[in-house]
Write a protein that holds these residues in place. Structure first.
Motif, PDB file in Angstrom:
ATOM      1  N   ASP A   2       0.841  -1.220   0.000  1.00 25.75           N
ATOM      2  CA  ASP A   2       0.000   0.000   0.000  1.00 25.75           C
ATOM      3  C   ASP A   2       0.867   1.257   0.000  1.00 25.75           C
ATOM      4  O   ASP A   2       0.473   2.287  -0.540  1.00 25.75           O
ATOM      5  CB  ASP A   2      -0.930   0.016   1.218  1.00 25.75           C
ATOM      6  CG  ASP A   2      -0.152  -0.034   2.535  1.00 25.75           C
ATOM      7  OD1 ASP A   2      -0.605   0.580   3.513  1.00 25.75           O
ATOM      8  OD2 ASP A   2       0.912  -0.695   2.572  1.00 25.75           O
TER       9      ASP A   2
ATOM     10  N   TRP B  88       2.856   0.221  -6.478  1.00 24.33           N
ATOM     11  CA  TRP B  88       2.038   1.095  -7.316  1.00 24.33           C
ATOM     12  C   TRP B  88       0.567   0.996  -6.902  1.00 24.33           C
ATOM     13  O   TRP B  88       0.134  -0.037  -6.394  1.00 24.33           O
ATOM     14  CB  TRP B  88       2.194   0.682  -8.786  1.00 24.33           C
ATOM     15  CG  TRP B  88       3.599   0.785  -9.267  1.00 24.33           C
ATOM     16  CD1 TRP B  88       4.478  -0.242  -9.463  1.00 24.33           C
ATOM     17  CD2 TRP B  88       4.309   1.991  -9.587  1.00 24.33           C
ATOM     18  NE1 TRP B  88       5.698   0.249  -9.876  1.00 24.33           N
ATOM     19  CE2 TRP B  88       5.634   1.614  -9.973  1.00 24.33           C
ATOM     20  CE3 TRP B  88       3.972   3.348  -9.586  1.00 24.33           C
ATOM     21  CZ2 TRP B  88       6.588   2.552 -10.342  1.00 24.33           C
ATOM     22  CZ3 TRP B  88       4.939   4.263  -9.944  1.00 24.33           C
ATOM     23  CH2 TRP B  88       6.229   3.874 -10.326  1.00 24.33           C
ATOM     24  N   ALA B  89      -0.174   2.041  -7.110  1.00 30.00           N
ATOM     25  CA  ALA B  89      -1.609   2.047  -6.767  1.00 30.00           C
ATOM     26  C   ALA B  89      -2.314   0.953  -7.580  1.00 30.00           C
ATOM     27  O   ALA B  89      -2.283   0.972  -8.820  1.00 30.00           O
ATOM     28  CB  ALA B  89      -2.209   3.417  -7.083  1.00 30.00           C
ATOM     29  N   LEU B  90      -2.922   0.007  -6.865  1.00 25.76           N
ATOM     30  CA  LEU B  90      -3.467  -1.198  -7.505  1.00 25.76           C
ATOM     31  C   LEU B  90      -4.877  -0.966  -8.050  1.00 25.76           C
ATOM     32  O   LEU B  90      -5.723  -0.398  -7.374  1.00 25.76           O
ATOM     33  CB  LEU B  90      -3.555  -2.331  -6.478  1.00 25.76           C
ATOM     34  CG  LEU B  90      -2.380  -3.273  -6.280  1.00 25.76           C
ATOM     35  CD1 LEU B  90      -2.812  -4.454  -5.430  1.00 25.76           C
ATOM     36  CD2 LEU B  90      -1.797  -3.756  -7.604  1.00 25.76           C
ATOM     37  N   GLU B  91      -5.123  -1.480  -9.266  1.00 24.23           N
ATOM     38  CA  GLU B  91      -6.475  -1.522  -9.815  1.00 24.23           C
ATOM     39  C   GLU B  91      -7.028  -2.929  -9.571  1.00 24.23           C
ATOM     40  O   GLU B  91      -6.392  -3.912  -9.986  1.00 24.23           O
ATOM     41  CB  GLU B  91      -6.466  -1.229 -11.308  1.00 24.23           C
ATOM     42  CG  GLU B  91      -7.847  -1.318 -11.965  1.00 24.23           C
ATOM     43  CD  GLU B  91      -8.874  -0.430 -11.283  1.00 24.23           C
ATOM     44  OE1 GLU B  91      -8.661   0.811 -11.287  1.00 24.23           O
ATOM     45  OE2 GLU B  91      -9.853  -0.960 -10.733  1.00 24.23           O
TER      46      GLU B  91
ATOM     47  N   MET C 193      -7.824   2.122 -17.296  1.00 20.95           N
ATOM     48  CA  MET C 193      -7.065   2.660 -16.153  1.00 20.95           C
ATOM     49  C   MET C 193      -6.571   4.063 -16.454  1.00 20.95           C
ATOM     50  O   MET C 193      -5.369   4.318 -16.577  1.00 20.95           O
ATOM     51  CB  MET C 193      -5.917   1.706 -15.805  1.00 20.95           C
ATOM     52  CG  MET C 193      -6.404   0.376 -15.243  1.00 20.95           C
ATOM     53  SD  MET C 193      -5.093  -0.859 -15.024  1.00 20.95           S
ATOM     54  CE  MET C 193      -3.954  -0.033 -13.952  1.00 20.95           C
TER      55      MET C 193
ATOM     56  N   THR D 112      -6.425   7.075 -11.121  1.00 21.45           N
ATOM     57  CA  THR D 112      -5.260   7.160 -10.221  1.00 21.45           C
ATOM     58  C   THR D 112      -4.536   5.818 -10.060  1.00 21.45           C
ATOM     59  O   THR D 112      -3.457   5.763  -9.494  1.00 21.45           O
ATOM     60  CB  THR D 112      -5.724   7.622  -8.820  1.00 21.45           C
ATOM     61  OG1 THR D 112      -6.747   6.711  -8.391  1.00 21.45           O
ATOM     62  CG2 THR D 112      -6.284   9.043  -8.885  1.00 21.45           C
ATOM     63  N   THR D 113      -5.152   4.723 -10.548  1.00 25.49           N
ATOM     64  CA  THR D 113      -4.485   3.431 -10.382  1.00 25.49           C
ATOM     65  C   THR D 113      -3.439   3.243 -11.479  1.00 25.49           C
ATOM     66  O   THR D 113      -3.609   3.697 -12.600  1.00 25.49           O
ATOM     67  CB  THR D 113      -5.503   2.269 -10.430  1.00 25.49           C
ATOM     68  OG1 THR D 113      -6.255   2.373 -11.642  1.00 25.49           O
ATOM     69  CG2 THR D 113      -6.415   2.331  -9.222  1.00 25.49           C
TER      70      THR D 113
ATOM     71  N   HIS E 227      -2.473  -3.109 -12.532  1.00 24.96           N
ATOM     72  CA  HIS E 227      -3.625  -3.991 -12.283  1.00 24.96           C
ATOM     73  C   HIS E 227      -3.184  -5.164 -11.398  1.00 24.96           C
ATOM     74  O   HIS E 227      -2.041  -5.646 -11.523  1.00 24.96           O
ATOM     75  CB  HIS E 227      -4.209  -4.497 -13.599  1.00 24.96           C
ATOM     76  CG  HIS E 227      -5.631  -4.953 -13.444  1.00 24.96           C
ATOM     77  ND1 HIS E 227      -5.949  -6.194 -12.959  1.00 24.96           N
ATOM     78  CD2 HIS E 227      -6.802  -4.309 -13.646  1.00 24.96           C
ATOM     79  CE1 HIS E 227      -7.273  -6.324 -12.903  1.00 24.96           C
ATOM     80  NE2 HIS E 227      -7.816  -5.185 -13.310  1.00 24.96           N
TER      81      HIS E 227
END
Ligand SMILES: CCC[C@H](NC(C)=O)C(=O)O
Ligand SMILES: NC(=O)OP(=O)(O)O
Length: 316
Positions: free
Chosen positions: A71, A75-78, A85, A88-89, A92
Motif C-alpha cells: 500500500d 504502485w496504486a493497484l487496480e 485505467m 489514479t491506479t 492492475h
C-alpha cells in the motif's frame, strides 16, 4: 495444504494444533525443509505480530523471506476487471499478483476490509484475485473476513493452557472501541472454536451479531455477566456491526473487561489478539495481572505460522 485462508483449508484441526505444539518444543527441527524456497509477505495494512512472527516462522524453516508494504511502497493497484485505467491506479492486480508469483513459492497477503460495502468485503475480492492470478499458494495474513493464523495460535494457546480433565468454557466478549474494526478476528475465532473441543459462548450488545455461517454451533448470550459465568478463557475483541455494516453502534459503556467482571469466571485466562487499547477494550489491571496471557498468545503466533508453512511446503 495448498492455500491457507480459513479453517476450511485444514484437513485435521487437532493434528495441526499438535504439530504447532511439537514445533514449539523444537523450532529448528525442520530447518532444511524450506531451503531454496521464498516466502513473500505482502501487506496492504499495518502489522506487528503477523509480520514478525510469520517471517520468524519462515526463517526457522530455512526459507528466504521478502516483505513489502504494497500500500505504501508499491504502485496504486487496480482491482476492478475490464476498466480503462485512466484514473489514479497504475498497476492492475492481474500483473502485480502474477509477477509476485514469479518471485515467490508461497505468498502471504494482508488485506483488511474497507467496511463500506458488505457484499464487496465479504466477497473477499482482493484475496480471491491473488489466489487466481498469483499462480502459487496463498497464505492469509488477515483478510476482510478471517484471520486464520491468529485463530490457530489462539487454539494452540487454549489447548496449552486448558484446565486438566475438563472441557474448557471459552467466551468471546465484545469490547468497546473508538474506531470501526473488522469482523475478521471474531469471525475466524468463532469458526475455529466451533470446531474445537470447547464450550463456546459469544457475548455482545444487540446489533453486533456476527454473520451466522461463522457462529454456527456457538451459544449467543447478550448478558455479558451470564456469559462469563464459570468461563476458563475470556477472549476480548472489538468489532463493528455486521448488520449495520461497519458502524459503531454504541460507546459500549459497561462492556470493558475488569477484574470485577472476572470474579464470576473460573479464574479465567484473558486473551486478546493485540494491538489492544488499554483502558478502553481491556482494563490495565487485567493486562498487568497474571490473568492475562496475551503475550504468550502472541508468542504462539510463530509456532502456528510455522506449522502452517511446514504443511504448505510439504504440498509444493
Ligand atoms: C489483529 C487485529 C487487526 C485489526 N486491529 C485493528 C486495530 O485494526 C482488527 O481488529 O482486525
Ligand atoms: N494480532 C495480529 O495479527 O497483530 P498484527 O496486526 O500486529 O499483525
Amino acid at each position: 495444504m495448498k492455500n491457507y485462508t480459513s479453517v476450511h483449508d485444514v484437513a485435521d484441526v487437532a493434528a495441526l494444533v499438535n504439530e504447532a505444539l511439537e514445533i514449539k518444543k523444537a523450532p529448528f527441527a525442520h530447518k532444511e525443509l524450506g531451503a531454496g524456497k521464498t516466502l513473500g509477505l505482502i501487506f496492504l495494512n499495518p502489522s506487528l505480530r503477523t509480520r514478525l512472527s510469520t517471517q520468524k516462522a519462515a526463517l526457522n524453516l530455512g526459507m528466504n523471506v521478502m516483505v513489502m508494504n504494497l500500500d505504501k511502497e508499491g504502485w496504486a493497484l487496480e482491482i476492478q476487471e475490464g476498466v480503462v485505467m485512466d484514473g489514479t491506479t497504475v498497476e492492475h492486480i492481474k500483473e502485480a499478483a502474477a509477477v509476485m508469483g514469479q518471485y515467490c513459492d508461497i505468498l502471504g497477503l494482508r488485506s483488511f476490509p474497507k467496511l463500506q460495502d458488505k457484499e464487496e468485503d465479504y466477497s473477499e475480492d482482493i484475496l480471491n484475485k491473488f489466489i487466481k492470478y498469483a499462480g502459487i499458494p496463498i497464505l492469509s495474513l488477515e483478510s476482510a473476513t478471517r484471520h486464520p493464523l491468529q485463530s490457530l495460535a489462539d487454539l494452540v494457546t487454549i489447548t496449552e493452557k486448558a484446565p486438566a480433565g475438563k472441557r474448557p468454557k471459552v467466551v468471546l466478549t465484545w469490547a468497546p472501541h473508538v474506531k470501526a474494526l473488522p469482523q475478521a478476528v471474531p469471525n475466524s475465532f468463532a469458526e475455529w472454536m466451533c470446531k474445537a473441543d470447547v464450550d463456546f459462548v459469544i457475548t455482545h450488545p444487540e446489533g453486533y451479531e456476527l454473520e451466522g455461517s461463522f457462529t454456527d454451533g456457538a451459544t449467543i448470550e447478550y448478558d455479558q455477566d451470564k456469559a462469563l459465568a464459570e468461563a476458563d478463557f475470556v477472549y476480548v475483541k472489538n468489532w463493528s456491526s455486521f448488520q449495520d455494516y461497519g458502524k459503531v453502534l454504541s460507546d459500549g459503556k459497561g462492556w470493558m473487561m475488569t477484574p470485577e467482571k472476572l470474579k464470576v469466571t473460573n479464574d479465567a485466562k484473558v486473551m486478546h489478539c493485540l494491538p489492544v487499547r488499554r483502558g478502553l477494550e481491556l482494563s490495565n489491571e487485567i493486562l498487568d495481572s497474571p490473568s492475562s496471557i496475551v503475550i504468550e498468545e502472541a508468542g504462539n503466533r510463530v509456532y502456528a505460522a510455522q506449522a502452517v508453512l511446514k504443511q504448505m511446503l510439504e504440498s509444493l
